[in-house]
Design a protein around this motif. Structure first.
Motif, PDB file in Angstrom:
ATOM      1  N   LEU A 102      81.075  61.052 101.349  1.00  0.00           N
ATOM      2  CA  LEU A 102      79.890  61.896 101.174  1.00  0.00           C
ATOM      3  C   LEU A 102      79.646  62.191  99.698  1.00  0.00           C
ATOM      4  O   LEU A 102      78.505  62.134  99.229  1.00  0.00           O
ATOM      5  CB  LEU A 102      80.053  63.203 101.958  1.00  0.00           C
ATOM      6  CG  LEU A 102      80.248  63.067 103.471  1.00  0.00           C
ATOM      7  CD1 LEU A 102      80.387  64.453 104.096  1.00  0.00           C
ATOM      8  CD2 LEU A 102      79.106  62.287 104.109  1.00  0.00           C
ATOM      9  N   LEU A 103      80.701  62.499  98.975  1.00  0.00           N
ATOM     10  CA  LEU A 103      80.559  62.785  97.547  1.00  0.00           C
ATOM     11  C   LEU A 103      79.963  61.601  96.794  1.00  0.00           C
ATOM     12  O   LEU A 103      79.137  61.775  95.889  1.00  0.00           O
ATOM     13  CB  LEU A 103      81.924  63.129  96.949  1.00  0.00           C
ATOM     14  CG  LEU A 103      82.514  64.492  97.310  1.00  0.00           C
ATOM     15  CD1 LEU A 103      83.976  64.571  96.871  1.00  0.00           C
ATOM     16  CD2 LEU A 103      81.712  65.612  96.644  1.00  0.00           C
ATOM     17  N   THR A 140      92.836  66.611 100.139  1.00  0.00           N
ATOM     18  CA  THR A 140      91.845  66.744 101.200  1.00  0.00           C
ATOM     19  C   THR A 140      91.056  68.034 101.028  1.00  0.00           C
ATOM     20  O   THR A 140      89.824  68.048 101.177  1.00  0.00           O
ATOM     21  CB  THR A 140      92.530  66.726 102.575  1.00  0.00           C
ATOM     22  OG1 THR A 140      93.194  65.468 102.741  1.00  0.00           O
ATOM     23  CG2 THR A 140      91.538  66.936 103.697  1.00  0.00           C
ATOM     24  N   ALA A 141      91.748  69.124 100.700  1.00  0.00           N
ATOM     25  CA  ALA A 141      91.080  70.418 100.536  1.00  0.00           C
ATOM     26  C   ALA A 141      90.068  70.375  99.401  1.00  0.00           C
ATOM     27  O   ALA A 141      88.957  70.902  99.516  1.00  0.00           O
ATOM     28  CB  ALA A 141      92.113  71.513 100.285  1.00  0.00           C
ATOM     29  N   GLY A 180      75.846  73.248 100.505  1.00  0.00           N
ATOM     30  CA  GLY A 180      76.009  74.648 100.867  1.00  0.00           C
ATOM     31  C   GLY A 180      76.483  74.879 102.280  1.00  0.00           C
ATOM     32  O   GLY A 180      76.404  76.003 102.791  1.00  0.00           O
ATOM     33  N   LEU A 181      76.983  73.840 102.933  1.00  0.00           N
ATOM     34  CA  LEU A 181      77.430  73.975 104.314  1.00  0.00           C
ATOM     35  C   LEU A 181      78.943  74.135 104.373  1.00  0.00           C
ATOM     36  O   LEU A 181      79.665  73.741 103.472  1.00  0.00           O
ATOM     37  CB  LEU A 181      77.018  72.756 105.133  1.00  0.00           C
ATOM     38  CG  LEU A 181      75.510  72.561 105.310  1.00  0.00           C
ATOM     39  CD1 LEU A 181      75.248  71.282 106.086  1.00  0.00           C
ATOM     40  CD2 LEU A 181      74.878  73.738 106.030  1.00  0.00           C
ATOM     41  N   SER A 182      79.399  74.713 105.442  1.00  0.00           N
ATOM     42  CA  SER A 182      80.830  74.872 105.649  1.00  0.00           C
ATOM     43  C   SER A 182      81.163  74.447 107.069  1.00  0.00           C
ATOM     44  O   SER A 182      80.303  73.998 107.821  1.00  0.00           O
ATOM     45  CB  SER A 182      81.252  76.327 105.418  1.00  0.00           C
ATOM     46  OG  SER A 182      80.556  77.184 106.307  1.00  0.00           O
ATOM     47  N   LEU A 236      84.422  70.213  97.494  1.00  0.00           N
ATOM     48  CA  LEU A 236      83.379  69.598  96.685  1.00  0.00           C
ATOM     49  C   LEU A 236      82.212  69.124  97.548  1.00  0.00           C
ATOM     50  O   LEU A 236      81.043  69.310  97.194  1.00  0.00           O
ATOM     51  CB  LEU A 236      83.956  68.418  95.903  1.00  0.00           C
ATOM     52  CG  LEU A 236      84.844  68.747  94.710  1.00  0.00           C
ATOM     53  CD1 LEU A 236      85.531  67.499  94.190  1.00  0.00           C
ATOM     54  CD2 LEU A 236      84.028  69.398  93.598  1.00  0.00           C
ATOM     55  N   ALA A 237      82.530  68.541  98.709  1.00  0.00           N
ATOM     56  CA  ALA A 237      81.473  68.056  99.592  1.00  0.00           C
ATOM     57  C   ALA A 237      80.640  69.217 100.129  1.00  0.00           C
ATOM     58  O   ALA A 237      79.407  69.127 100.208  1.00  0.00           O
ATOM     59  CB  ALA A 237      82.073  67.265 100.749  1.00  0.00           C
TER      60      ALA A 237
END
Length: 205
Positions: free
Chosen positions: A119-120, A132-133, A144-146, A138-139
């Motif tokens: 995605l990045l 991974t974290a 702005g989603l979680s 960053l993604a």
């Protein structure tokens, strides 16, 4: 002068190619694949089924599940999408890759450390080692989603740029002598995307 019978030429369309996709992720990867399925040229010519293995499934049994379907003559290709994870990699990664290599129908698209790297790459270059974290953080900052939600419609149109960056990463690792699973950051998701689009072209009249 005799009349000639007129016969309409009918375009012959190849049967839809069927691709079965196994994903380790339960939200993000399926959302991305679903958006790929919506592309006109893919929707008209390719049938894609997604099997969600579950959040706690590791690569080796995921590949085993894929191989269970390899003898199905109605399935043209099978793809397994899974992560390496960092700092604690999944177990039996090389064994999973070796198992998949035993069947020409089964293909792997591996992300190191995780799918969020792919995605990045739709938006920016990524060259440093990522946990991974860190990749997830960053993604999430991109849209702005979680909670691993995904606005897939904002990513899929940029897939060619992401693929370009992914290929560059692979080249850099090869030059440095780094190989799977020590090739963080890298992702093969572009190979899956390109295979889907190639299948769509093959099925077009």
């Amino acid at each position: 002068m005799g009349s000639k019978s007129l016969k309409r030429k009918v375009a012959i369309r190849e049967p839809k190619r069927t691709i079965l996709v196994f994903t380790e992720g339960t939200v993000t990867e399926p959302a991305y694949v679903k958006e790929l399925k919506r592309l006109d040229h893919v929707r008209q010519s390719t049938s894609i089924r997604v099997e969600i293995a579950g959040a706690h499934t590791v690569p080796y049994p995921l590949v085993e599940r894929a191989l269970d379907h390899a003898a199905d003559s109605e399935i043209d290709d099978i793809w397994c999408l899974f992560d390496v994870e960092s700092p604690q990699p999944h177990p039996r990664l090389k064994e999973a890759a070796a198992l998949a290599a035993k069947n020409d129908k089964v293909h792997l698209a591996i992300s190191n450390p995780c799918f969020e790297l792919w995605l990045l790459l739709h938006h920016q270059d990524v060259t440093r080692h990522l946990s991974t974290a860190d990749a997830c953080k960053l993604a999430n900052s991109l849209d702005g989603l979680s909670d691993k939600q995904l606005k897939a419609s904002e990513y899929v149109p940029l897939r060619d740029e992401a693929a370009r960056r992914a290929r560059l990463l692979a080249q850099q690792h090869r030059r440095a002598g780094r190989s799977f699973p020590d090739d963080n950051p890298t992702t093969d998701i572009h190979l899956f995307v390109e295979a889907v689009e190639a299948a769509a072209r093959k099925s077009s009249p």
